[in-house]
Design a protein around this motif. Structure first.
Motif, short mmCIF file in Angstrom:
data_model
loop_
_atom_site.label_atom_id
_atom_site.label_comp_id
_atom_site.label_asym_id
_atom_site.label_seq_id
_atom_site.Cartn_x
_atom_site.Cartn_y
_atom_site.Cartn_z
N GLU A 42 12.43 -0.06 -7.52
CA GLU A 42 11.86 1.12 -6.87
C GLU A 42 10.42 1.33 -7.35
O GLU A 42 10.01 0.82 -8.40
N ALA A 43 9.67 2.10 -6.57
CA ALA A 43 8.26 2.33 -6.88
C ALA A 43 8.05 2.91 -8.26
O ALA A 43 7.11 2.54 -8.98
N PHE A 80 4.42 0.35 -13.56
CA PHE A 80 5.46 0.78 -12.61
C PHE A 80 5.35 -0.03 -11.31
O PHE A 80 4.33 -0.64 -11.01
N GLY A 81 6.45 0.00 -10.54
CA GLY A 81 6.57 -0.88 -9.38
C GLY A 81 5.47 -0.73 -8.36
O GLY A 81 5.00 -1.71 -7.78
N GLY A 82 5.04 0.51 -8.08
CA GLY A 82 4.01 0.72 -7.07
C GLY A 82 4.60 0.78 -5.68
O GLY A 82 5.81 0.88 -5.50
N GLY A 83 3.74 0.70 -4.66
CA GLY A 83 4.23 0.83 -3.30
C GLY A 83 3.37 0.11 -2.29
O GLY A 83 2.24 -0.29 -2.58
N ALA A 84 3.91 -0.04 -1.09
CA ALA A 84 3.14 -0.55 0.03
C ALA A 84 1.98 0.39 0.31
O ALA A 84 2.07 1.60 0.08
N ASP A 85 0.87 -0.15 0.80
CA ASP A 85 -0.34 0.68 0.94
C ASP A 85 -0.12 1.91 1.80
O ASP A 85 -0.63 2.99 1.49
N ASN A 86 0.64 1.76 2.88
CA ASN A 86 0.83 2.93 3.74
C ASN A 86 1.73 3.97 3.08
O ASN A 86 1.51 5.18 3.23
N ALA A 87 2.75 3.53 2.36
CA ALA A 87 3.59 4.46 1.63
C ALA A 87 2.78 5.20 0.56
O ALA A 87 2.91 6.42 0.39
N CYS A 88 1.91 4.47 -0.13
CA CYS A 88 1.07 5.09 -1.15
C CYS A 88 0.03 6.02 -0.52
O CYS A 88 -0.28 7.08 -1.07
N GLY A 89 -0.51 5.62 0.63
CA GLY A 89 -1.44 6.49 1.32
C GLY A 89 -0.80 7.81 1.68
O GLY A 89 -1.42 8.88 1.57
N ALA A 90 0.46 7.76 2.12
CA ALA A 90 1.19 8.99 2.48
C ALA A 90 1.40 9.87 1.25
O ALA A 90 1.22 11.09 1.31
N ILE A 91 1.79 9.27 0.14
CA ILE A 91 1.97 10.04 -1.10
C ILE A 91 0.65 10.64 -1.54
O ILE A 91 0.56 11.83 -1.88
N GLY A 92 -0.42 9.85 -1.50
CA GLY A 92 -1.73 10.33 -1.91
C GLY A 92 -2.30 11.40 -1.00
O GLY A 92 -3.19 12.15 -1.40
N ALA A 93 -1.77 11.48 0.23
CA ALA A 93 -2.18 12.53 1.17
C ALA A 93 -1.23 13.72 1.14
O ALA A 93 -1.44 14.69 1.88
N GLY A 94 -0.19 13.65 0.33
CA GLY A 94 0.76 14.76 0.22
C GLY A 94 1.71 14.85 1.39
O GLY A 94 2.27 15.93 1.65
N ILE A 95 1.96 13.74 2.10
CA ILE A 95 2.89 13.75 3.22
C ILE A 95 4.31 13.61 2.67
O ILE A 95 4.83 12.50 2.49
N LEU A 96 4.92 14.75 2.39
CA LEU A 96 6.22 14.78 1.72
C LEU A 96 7.22 15.67 2.44
O LEU A 96 8.26 16.00 1.90
N ARG A 97 6.88 16.03 3.71
CA ARG A 97 7.77 16.85 4.53
C ARG A 97 7.84 16.28 5.94
O ARG A 97 6.85 15.71 6.43
#
Length: 502
Positions: A209-210, A234-251
């Motif tokens: 897991e990431a 740590f594992g990290g993530g795919a760029d788009n998944a990380c972009g979403a986390i970095g943009a606060g897309i959590l809902r």
């Protein structure tokens, strides 16, 4: 003060961020690396260039920040997706990596669907497009059998870099989902997919897991980069998944609009219930136990950079984009379809090519710039239409990447989407998502929502203008006619060009 590092491994360069416990970016650095295109449609890189780039960028980070290596507690990654790195039994690279934007695998992609059909969609939740990893593996198996015989395993770009930094070989789940070899619901490699194409399961590395800690910085890499061996990785993530986390897309009521080389509309999915029937990608998230869906415009920012490089190389980027403000909605009757390298969503078509429609002698370069900006966003509107047809109704979209740098372009997004569009205070995209993965992995925060509250702040919200919305809705209906009307012509032109290449 303690810190984490986010490593954002892109297609043309790696960017590293040094982030403190308040979410402030203390320092950043980058290093570029080359892209090889040995034949039309081919796109490759030397994985060692990624490793060298990460070392160089981290060295620059230390030089500018003056932070002690011992104060950097954790490090994680965002990575360009889908790239195939084949390794032999000794962990050595067998051939250049085949990248996400390589289009040589049309034949293999068609064979996958012909063999597995809807069963493939049921397992992987995605169509086997040229950019994905499984078609690349099958291409090597068919066209480079001697190399394939030596292959003991494969990894994706960021996972290879992590392997070189820690000595531990594995693949992170959100990236692995983009190989289209994973059973998305089960979060495991698919025996059925591997069996169908005579691939040994042993070629698939262990999944993590990431936020899993996969190791520490190795002594060798510490010596070469200046990092400490006490830094957790740590594992990290795919760029788009990380972009979403970095943009606060959590809902689920939010979506991300990302304009990089390619462009993405991405939505958070709490479970696997949504079924887009392969029209949108559906992947495991870097948020453990969650998922995300997305549609992709292959040449978003690339369309703009191509136009500038070709027709306005002397102009500054800000002046070039800003000139579109002297044009009008609809660019005085000009539309642009950004299919200049093919398209993915909603048209999975490697042979479609771009178009300017409505060229008139009265138009200026500013009109063409405006048409490119609007055409890119119209392609995103196509993706939003798929979401809305499946019952999604987003309250707002967070814009990241090149599209978040221009006030005009942000307002165009709000008007074409008919949604609130959010600009962040400090938009660091996937690199910030990678840093947040390290922060959560270290236990600085209980979850990503808590981390986002600390690390992410809104700068401005752009509201749709009702008059503009109505005009853009009319234009979008015309725009949607471009693909079916030009598909046959541009395909014939591409065939002609390929047959006449020396």
């Amino acid at each position: 003060m303690k810190y984490v590092i986010g490593v954002d491994l892109g297609t043309s360069a790696v960017k590293v961020l040094l982030v403190d416990q308040s979410g402030a970016v203390t320092a950043q650095a980058s290093a570029a690396y080359p892209l090889q295109q040995p034949q039309p449609g081919y796109s490759e890189q030397n994985p060692e260039d990624w490793v060298s780039g990460v070392k160089d960028a981290i060295e620059k980070l230390f030089a500018t920040s003056k932070v002690a290596a011992s104060d950097i507690e954790g490090l994680s990654y965002s990575g360009q997706m889908h790239g195939l790195v084949l390794l032999d039994a000794a962990g050595k690279v067998l051939r250049p990596a085949i990248l996400w934007n390589d289009t040589r695998t049309t034949k293999q992609s068609e064979e996958i669907m012909a063999k597995m059909g809807d069963k493939f969609l049921e397992i992987t939740r995605n169509r086997p497009l040229e950019g994905f990893t499984l078609p690349k593996i099958l291409w090597v198996k068919e066209n480079e059998p001697e190399i394939f015989k030596q292959a003991a395993t494969f990894v994706l770009p960021k996972d290879y870099v992590r392997y070189r930094m820690t000595g531990t070989l594995n693949m992170e789940l959100s990236d692995a989902a983009g190989t289209v070899m994973v059973d998305i619901a089960k979060k495991a490699w698919s025996q059925e997919v591997c069996d169908a194409f005579d691939l040994p399961m042993s070629i698939c590395p262990p999944l993590v897991e990431a936020t899993d800690q996969v190791g520490m910085i190795s002594a060798d890499f510490a010596k070469e980069s200046g990092l400490a061996t006490s830094t957790a990785v740590f594992g990290g993530g795919a760029d788009n998944a990380c972009g979403a986390i970095g943009a606060g897309i959590l809902r689920p009521d939010q979506a991300m609009c990302s304009i990089g080389t390619s462009g993405v509309i991405l939505a958070y999915e709490p479970d696997t219930q949504a079924d887009y029937h392969g029209q949108l990608h559906f992947f495991n998230h870097a948020v453990p136990g969650r998922f995300y869906s997305m549609g992709v415009t292959l040449a978003a920012g690339y369309s703009l950079s191509w136009f500038k490089k070709t027709f306005a190389p002397e102009a500054s980027f800000n002046d070039f984009v800003g000139s579109a403000s002297t044009s009008t909605i609809g660019a005085h009757g000009l539309l642009f379809a950004p299919y200049i390298v093919g398209e993915r969503t909603p048209y999975a078509d490697a042979k479609i090519r771009g178009s300017f429609i409505g060229i008139d002698g009265k138009q200026t370069r500013a009109d063409f710039v405006r048409a490119v900006l609007e055409g890119i966003v119209f392609s995103f509107r196509d993706i939003l239409d798929i979401y809305e047809a499946n019952g999604k109704n987003f309250k707002q979209l967070v814009s990241i990447g090149g599209g978040s740098k221009s006030e005009l372009w942000l307002q165009i997004q709000a008007d074409i989407f008919n949604k609130e569009v959010v600009r962040l205070e400090s938009e660091q995209g996937p690199g910030m998502g990678a840093a947040m993965i390290a922060a959560v992995g270290l236990g600085w925060f209980a979850d990503f929502s808590g981390c986002a509250e600390k690390f992410i702040a809104v700068k401005k919200v752009y509201q749709p203008n009702p008059e503009h919305v109505a005009e853009y809705q009319q234009l979008h209906q015309i725009y949607q006619q471009i693909y079916p009307q030009t598909k046959k012509m541009t395909g014939a032109l591409l065939d002609f060009e390929e047959s006449h290449q020396v």
